[in-house]
Design an enzyme around this catalytic site. Structure first.
Site, mmCIF file in Angstrom:
data_model
loop_
_atom_site.group_PDB
_atom_site.id
_atom_site.type_symbol
_atom_site.label_atom_id
_atom_site.label_comp_id
_atom_site.label_asym_id
_atom_site.label_seq_id
_atom_site.Cartn_x
_atom_site.Cartn_y
_atom_site.Cartn_z
ATOM 1 N N LYS A 115 0.847 -1.143 0.061
ATOM 2 C CA LYS A 115 0.144 0.278 -0.014
ATOM 3 C C LYS A 115 0.770 1.316 -0.140
ATOM 4 O O LYS A 115 0.521 2.278 -0.549
ATOM 5 C CB LYS A 115 -1.013 -0.013 1.111
ATOM 6 C CG LYS A 115 -2.214 -0.978 0.936
ATOM 7 C CD LYS A 115 -3.100 -0.715 2.008
ATOM 8 C CE LYS A 115 -4.626 -1.514 1.720
ATOM 9 N NZ LYS A 115 -5.337 -1.307 2.629
ATOM 10 N N LYS A 220 -7.595 -11.735 -8.135
ATOM 11 C CA LYS A 220 -8.691 -11.495 -7.323
ATOM 12 C C LYS A 220 -9.915 -10.894 -7.560
ATOM 13 O O LYS A 220 -9.406 -9.662 -8.159
ATOM 14 C CB LYS A 220 -8.125 -11.352 -5.832
ATOM 15 C CG LYS A 220 -8.573 -12.279 -4.899
ATOM 16 C CD LYS A 220 -7.832 -11.730 -3.420
ATOM 17 C CE LYS A 220 -8.975 -12.000 -2.513
ATOM 18 N NZ LYS A 220 -8.498 -11.830 -1.083
ATOM 19 N N LYS A 223 -12.781 -4.741 -5.669
ATOM 20 C CA LYS A 223 -13.632 -3.441 -5.777
ATOM 21 C C LYS A 223 -12.754 -2.472 -6.542
ATOM 22 O O LYS A 223 -13.294 -1.331 -7.022
ATOM 23 C CB LYS A 223 -13.942 -3.136 -4.368
ATOM 24 C CG LYS A 223 -13.120 -2.904 -3.356
ATOM 25 C CD LYS A 223 -14.059 -2.815 -1.895
ATOM 26 C CE LYS A 223 -12.985 -2.843 -0.679
ATOM 27 N NZ LYS A 223 -13.791 -3.090 0.494
#
Ligand code: TRP
Length: 358
Positions: A115, A220, A223
């Protein structure tokens, strides 16, 4: 000396829309665990400001996750549903844990590295300390079981490290204050451990419920994928669900009749796994039924099943979202009941650390 009651805690961030992967991988599990455990399900809004400080509609996102919990069948009366920022104990305990955990532990977290990216010096301090807040979420309720996705395994291990270090560093004071608890044994043949915080067990989803993108079977379902066709959102209506299944990527071959035949065919594997998960049946059984058939026959069956399972949930979600006052009342009530448990823990923790209070 008391024993610890088995208790489940899990959290979902109020960012982006929930999709089929969140449902099959997490929320459906949350629903099942209600039968066997006392559960707390938390919308972790404090976590959501670690990567991005300003959100356009944090309150709306928080309500939307809550609506999904309720629509899927989580019972907020028998269990506790709330948003994290309502209970100040999360931030308070996280502070203590910031002083228990070591910087090196945080630096090793792969999610932080991912991140923070290249510009690590410019990531928020909160993003680095994120796992310490997550440990606080869990241990504030002395939860014994945490259902999470595979990607959270490292954070759960860190939670265990924090619990063990706290129990060891403060062992004498925990004992002197009479706050020692028999903790569930780590292994069936191990002696029960003792301390204040339990060493939490992760309940990691099985590989079968790892839902991949409908456009790329090696990624995967997410969103953040720019293509909306890559995922089935819990806000999609029946028409959208069918369209996305019809447009899902496949290969030209017929379906195999045994699981072995799915090797090297990630898209076929994904669609069959989704079917099996939605039907609650083993993959082998699905292949015995559809083996030898083309995707042109399998896809409509999958679309029907997905609509059958999901539309009651998506419709209930829309109904709930139309009444934000009800959702807010659920979160307020959950926050009060969570707050009562949290307060008792914080009283103990303050005494253990030596803060003057009371
Ligand atoms: N980090 C988790 C995620 O991104 C969310 C989370 C926060 C959580 N606190 C938690 C999950 C406590 C389980 C228990 O998915």
């Amino acid at each position: 000396m008391s024993a610890i009651t088995p208790r489940v805690f899990s959290g979902v961030q109020p960012t982006g829309n929930l999709h089929l992967g969140n449902y099959l991988g997490a929320i459906r599990r949350f629903v099942t665990l209600q039968e066997s455990h006392d559960c707390l399900y938390c919308v972790v809004d404090l976590h959501s400001i670690t990567a991005q400080l300003v959100h356009e509609d944090l309150a709306g996102q928080t309500r939307s996750i809550t609506a999904a919990f309720l629509a899927a069948g989580i019972d907020p009366k028998r269990h506790i549903v709330f948003n994290q920022s309502r209970v100040s104990g999360h931030a308070e305990l996280a502070w203590v844990f910031n002083c228990v955990a070591r910087i090196g532990w945080m630096n090793r977290m792969t999610q932080f590295k991912e991140k923070a990216g290249k510009d690590r010096e410019n990531a928020s301090l909160g993003l680095l300390a994120y796992p310490s807040l997550m440990a606080a979420d869990i241990l504030l309720y002395r939860a014994t079981h945490v259902p999470v996705g595979d990607d959270q395994k490292q954070h759960l291990e860190l939670t265990r490290d924090i619990a063990v270090k706290f129990n060891n560093d403060f062992a004498a004071r925990i004992e002197a204050l009479g706050l020692t608890t028999d903790l569930p044994a780590e292994a069936p043949d191990a002696a029960p451990a003792r301390g204040y915080f339990p060493v939490t067990q992760p309940l990691i989803e099985g590989a079968a419920t790892r839902v991949m993108s409908l456009k790329d079977g090696s990624k995967k379902m997410s969103k953040s994928d720019p293509s909306d066709l890559s995922r089935i959102n819990l806000t999609d209506d029946a028409e959208a669900i069918s369209r996305k299944v019809r447009k899902a990527k496949t290969d030209p071959d017929a379906l195999p009749s045994e699981a072995e035949g799915l090797k090297g065919r990630p898209e076929a594997d994904n669609l069959v796994s989704i079917y099996a998960a939605l039907a609650g049946r083993p993959v082998a059984e699905i292949l015995a039924e559809f083996g030898g058939q083309q995707f042109s026959a399998f896809k409509p069956a999958l679309a029907d099943l997905a609509v059958h399972v999901l539309s009651p949930i998506t419709e209930e979600m829309r109904r709930l979202e139309a009444d934000p006052g009800h959702i807010d009342a659920v979160l307020k009530d959950g926050g009060e009941r969570a707050g009562a448990i949290a307060e008792a823990t914080m009283r103990d923790v303050k005494s253990i650390v030596g803060f003057l209070h009371g």
